[in-house]
Design a protein around this motif. Structure first.
Motif, mmCIF file in Angstrom:
data_model
loop_
_atom_site.group_PDB
_atom_site.id
_atom_site.type_symbol
_atom_site.label_atom_id
_atom_site.label_comp_id
_atom_site.label_asym_id
_atom_site.label_seq_id
_atom_site.Cartn_x
_atom_site.Cartn_y
_atom_site.Cartn_z
ATOM 1 N N ALA A 204 0.385 -1.566 0.227
ATOM 2 C CA ALA A 204 0.264 0.123 0.018
ATOM 3 C C ALA A 204 0.515 1.384 -0.024
ATOM 4 O O ALA A 204 1.832 0.849 0.139
ATOM 5 C CB ALA A 204 -0.758 0.350 1.442
ATOM 6 N N ALA A 205 0.595 2.383 -0.821
ATOM 7 C CA ALA A 205 0.948 3.521 -0.128
ATOM 8 C C ALA A 205 1.596 3.820 1.005
ATOM 9 O O ALA A 205 0.647 3.952 2.122
ATOM 10 C CB ALA A 205 0.123 4.940 -1.438
ATOM 11 N N GLU A 206 2.319 5.059 1.534
ATOM 12 C CA GLU A 206 2.681 5.194 2.375
ATOM 13 C C GLU A 206 2.081 6.150 2.953
ATOM 14 O O GLU A 206 1.345 7.533 2.168
ATOM 15 C CB GLU A 206 4.383 5.968 2.204
ATOM 16 C CG GLU A 206 4.965 6.597 4.013
ATOM 17 C CD GLU A 206 5.867 7.367 3.420
ATOM 18 O OE1 GLU A 206 6.922 8.041 4.530
ATOM 19 O OE2 GLU A 206 6.577 7.004 2.142
ATOM 20 N N GLY A 207 1.240 5.706 4.559
ATOM 21 C CA GLY A 207 0.429 6.544 4.783
ATOM 22 C C GLY A 207 -0.632 6.182 4.360
ATOM 23 O O GLY A 207 -2.395 6.675 5.080
ATOM 24 N N ALA A 208 -1.351 4.883 4.247
ATOM 25 C CA ALA A 208 -3.157 4.536 3.750
ATOM 26 C C ALA A 208 -3.294 4.106 4.951
ATOM 27 O O ALA A 208 -4.053 4.264 5.442
ATOM 28 C CB ALA A 208 -2.589 3.524 2.902
ATOM 29 N N GLY A 209 -2.465 3.113 5.899
ATOM 30 C CA GLY A 209 -3.002 2.818 7.134
ATOM 31 C C GLY A 209 -3.685 1.565 7.224
ATOM 32 O O GLY A 209 -3.376 0.891 5.816
ATOM 33 N N THR A 210 -3.432 0.799 8.015
ATOM 34 C CA THR A 210 -4.535 -0.515 8.509
ATOM 35 C C THR A 210 -6.233 -0.461 7.220
ATOM 36 O O THR A 210 -6.154 -1.768 6.782
ATOM 37 C CB THR A 210 -4.371 -0.436 9.645
ATOM 38 O OG1 THR A 210 -5.055 0.181 10.451
ATOM 39 C CG2 THR A 210 -3.493 -1.056 9.965
ATOM 40 N N GLU A 211 -6.555 0.684 7.395
ATOM 41 C CA GLU A 211 -7.652 0.656 6.478
ATOM 42 C C GLU A 211 -7.426 0.209 4.812
ATOM 43 O O GLU A 211 -9.175 -0.482 4.791
ATOM 44 C CB GLU A 211 -8.312 2.455 6.783
ATOM 45 C CG GLU A 211 -8.697 2.963 7.454
ATOM 46 C CD GLU A 211 -6.955 2.992 8.478
ATOM 47 O OE1 GLU A 211 -6.556 3.654 8.052
ATOM 48 O OE2 GLU A 211 -7.927 4.266 9.554
ATOM 49 N N GLU A 220 0.675 -1.756 4.819
ATOM 50 C CA GLU A 220 1.890 -0.610 4.520
ATOM 51 C C GLU A 220 3.209 -2.249 4.686
ATOM 52 O O GLU A 220 2.346 -2.443 5.951
ATOM 53 C CB GLU A 220 1.996 0.579 4.353
ATOM 54 C CG GLU A 220 1.431 1.354 4.004
ATOM 55 C CD GLU A 220 1.750 2.442 5.656
ATOM 56 O OE1 GLU A 220 2.650 3.518 5.420
ATOM 57 O OE2 GLU A 220 0.684 2.876 5.985
ATOM 58 N N GLU A 221 3.693 -2.428 3.546
ATOM 59 C CA GLU A 221 5.227 -3.130 4.898
ATOM 60 C C GLU A 221 5.694 -3.164 5.763
ATOM 61 O O GLU A 221 6.272 -3.886 7.282
ATOM 62 C CB GLU A 221 6.470 -3.059 3.916
ATOM 63 C CG GLU A 221 7.929 -3.534 4.581
ATOM 64 C CD GLU A 221 8.691 -4.120 3.407
ATOM 65 O OE1 GLU A 221 9.668 -4.408 3.746
ATOM 66 O OE2 GLU A 221 8.873 -3.810 2.183
ATOM 67 N N GLU A 222 5.868 -1.771 6.486
ATOM 68 C CA GLU A 222 5.717 -0.847 8.000
ATOM 69 C C GLU A 222 5.786 -1.337 8.811
ATOM 70 O O GLU A 222 5.339 -1.928 9.999
ATOM 71 C CB GLU A 222 6.192 0.361 8.076
ATOM 72 C CG GLU A 222 7.476 0.714 7.301
ATOM 73 C CD GLU A 222 8.775 0.155 7.847
ATOM 74 O OE1 GLU A 222 9.280 -0.102 8.766
ATOM 75 O OE2 GLU A 222 9.435 -0.282 6.824
ATOM 76 N N ILE A 223 3.631 -1.766 8.815
ATOM 77 C CA ILE A 223 3.209 -1.817 9.829
ATOM 78 C C ILE A 223 2.826 -3.712 10.106
ATOM 79 O O ILE A 223 3.232 -3.460 11.072
ATOM 80 C CB ILE A 223 1.630 -1.865 8.681
ATOM 81 C CG1 ILE A 223 0.935 -0.572 9.247
ATOM 82 C CG2 ILE A 223 0.567 -2.555 9.369
ATOM 83 C CD1 ILE A 223 0.429 -0.579 8.415
ATOM 84 N N ILE A 224 2.990 -4.764 8.873
ATOM 85 C CA ILE A 224 3.732 -6.302 9.028
ATOM 86 C C ILE A 224 5.423 -5.609 9.861
ATOM 87 O O ILE A 224 5.252 -7.098 11.087
ATOM 88 C CB ILE A 224 3.774 -6.194 7.897
ATOM 89 C CG1 ILE A 224 2.457 -6.498 7.451
ATOM 90 C CG2 ILE A 224 4.087 -8.200 8.135
ATOM 91 C CD1 ILE A 224 1.050 -6.763 8.101
ATOM 92 N N ARG A 225 6.025 -5.277 9.812
ATOM 93 C CA ARG A 225 7.579 -5.469 10.226
ATOM 94 C C ARG A 225 7.459 -5.059 11.704
ATOM 95 O O ARG A 225 7.933 -5.699 12.524
ATOM 96 C CB ARG A 225 8.331 -4.710 9.667
ATOM 97 C CG ARG A 225 8.628 -4.182 8.633
ATOM 98 C CD ARG A 225 9.310 -3.740 7.768
ATOM 99 N NE ARG A 225 10.505 -3.951 6.330
ATOM 100 C CZ ARG A 225 11.491 -4.250 6.649
ATOM 101 N NH1 ARG A 225 12.167 -4.851 7.979
ATOM 102 N NH2 ARG A 225 12.494 -5.172 5.658
ATOM 103 N N SER A 226 6.127 -4.167 12.468
ATOM 104 C CA SER A 226 6.276 -3.669 13.193
ATOM 105 C C SER A 226 5.375 -4.091 14.060
ATOM 106 O O SER A 226 5.498 -4.436 14.965
ATOM 107 C CB SER A 226 4.918 -2.142 13.172
ATOM 108 O OG SER A 226 4.804 -1.896 15.054
ATOM 109 N N TYR A 227 4.818 -5.172 13.909
ATOM 110 C CA TYR A 227 3.574 -6.353 14.621
ATOM 111 C C TYR A 227 4.143 -6.908 14.734
ATOM 112 O O TYR A 227 4.339 -8.492 15.617
ATOM 113 C CB TYR A 227 2.772 -6.301 13.615
ATOM 114 C CG TYR A 227 1.194 -5.830 13.991
ATOM 115 C CD1 TYR A 227 0.406 -6.394 15.449
ATOM 116 C CD2 TYR A 227 1.006 -4.903 13.287
ATOM 117 C CE1 TYR A 227 -0.855 -5.096 15.273
ATOM 118 C CE2 TYR A 227 -0.282 -3.851 13.164
ATOM 119 C CZ TYR A 227 -0.626 -3.979 14.616
ATOM 120 O OH TYR A 227 -2.172 -3.104 15.400
ATOM 121 N N ALA A 228 5.732 -8.154 13.630
ATOM 122 C CA ALA A 228 6.873 -9.196 14.101
ATOM 123 C C ALA A 228 7.519 -8.878 14.866
ATOM 124 O O ALA A 228 7.445 -9.319 15.173
ATOM 125 C CB ALA A 228 6.955 -9.053 12.176
#
Length: 273
Positions: A204-211, A220-228
């Motif tokens: 997803a585009a940067e800033g798209a959020g979990t929505e 966003e890749e960073e969201i999955i990285r954060s949860y991992a």
């Protein structure tokens, strides 16, 4: 035939005792005979388990047709799957990767084919087609939500989640498929120390959020990285073999203009020893 030196001597003695005829030329030395034997018996061909899995003649035609866009050889190579391993194929769908995993891990391994119960209506008879008639005997069907993996603690070598983590923010018939934090805690729980979690998803585009997970089916890749990392997993590696810089990152993955060509991130995390 391999003759010893003693046999040569006896043969020569016998010829001399039978009338003194011309002595026959002795056979080639034993070393030469050994070399000939080795040449006539070629070493068995060693088949790479990943290549053998992708090229297996029993793969369904629809699977083979999807290989160009799904890049199974590159994906399996990145995962590092080996014979004898236990793997969970999260959100396996109809089992495209389940079948490949099954061939690689072999009879000594196990594959959990996981899908949420609410996927039953989408899957139809796909599981029966994939597993019926005793196909893929090392596959175990797991019907659970993402945050309740039915496997013992520390029992799994690899967990993969391909084109699926965004579903944590998507609802089916108004119901969640799993709490994100609990889901990643479950992944960490079932992994052996040193075990690997691989996530592949539509970027997803940067800033798209979990929505974006519930609308355009991207994350966003960073969201999955954060949860991992929040679950205690440690970054291991990433790859770009599924990247597409021409993807605008905002279209739904089902949009005909981008379907099957989305930019996807590929990351691997490891459970500390």
């Amino acid at each position: 035939m391999k003759w010893t030196t003693s046999i040569f001597a006896l043969a020569a003695f016998g010829l001399a005792a039978c009338g003194g005829g011309a002595t026959e030329e002795p056979a080639a030395p034993e070393t030469a005979a050994s070399e000939m034997s080795a040449e006539e018996t070629p070493a068995p061909e060693v088949v790479d388990p990943v290549a053998g899995s992708v090229a297996h003649p029993d793969r369904p035609a629809d699977d083979v047709e999807g290989d160009e866009r799904r890049k199974p050889a590159e994906t399996l190579g990145f995962i590092g799957l080996e014979p004898g391993m236990t793997i969970i194929d999260m959100e396996a769908g109809g089992g495209y990767f389940t079948e490949l995993y099954s061939r690689v891990v072999g009879e000594g391994g196990k594959v959990y084919m996981q899908n949420p119960p609410s996927f039953d209506g989408f899957l139809g008879d796909a599981l029966e087609t994939r597993l019926g008639g005793e196909r893929l005997g090392n596959v175990v069907v797991m019907r659970t939500n993402f945050d309740n993996l039915d496997a013992p603690d520390g029992s799994v070598d690899v967990v993969t989640w391909i084109q699926g983590p965004h579903e944590l923010w998507f609802e089916v018939n108004g119901e969640s498929l799993g709490d994100p934090e609990t889901t990643f805690a479950e992944i960490a729980r079932v992994l052996k120390p040193g075990g690997v979690f691989v996530a592949i998803d539509h970027r997803a585009a940067e800033g798209a959020g979990t929505e974006a997970g519930g609308t355009v089916h991207r994350i966003e890749e960073e969201i999955i990285r954060s949860y991992a990392e929040g679950a205690g997993l440690v970054f291991k590696s990433s790859a770009d073999f599924l990247s597409n810089p021409d993807d605008p990152l905002t279209n739904s993955v089902f949009d005909p203009s981008i379907r099957g060509q989305t930019d996807q991130f590929v990351i691997a995390y490891e459970k500390p020893e």
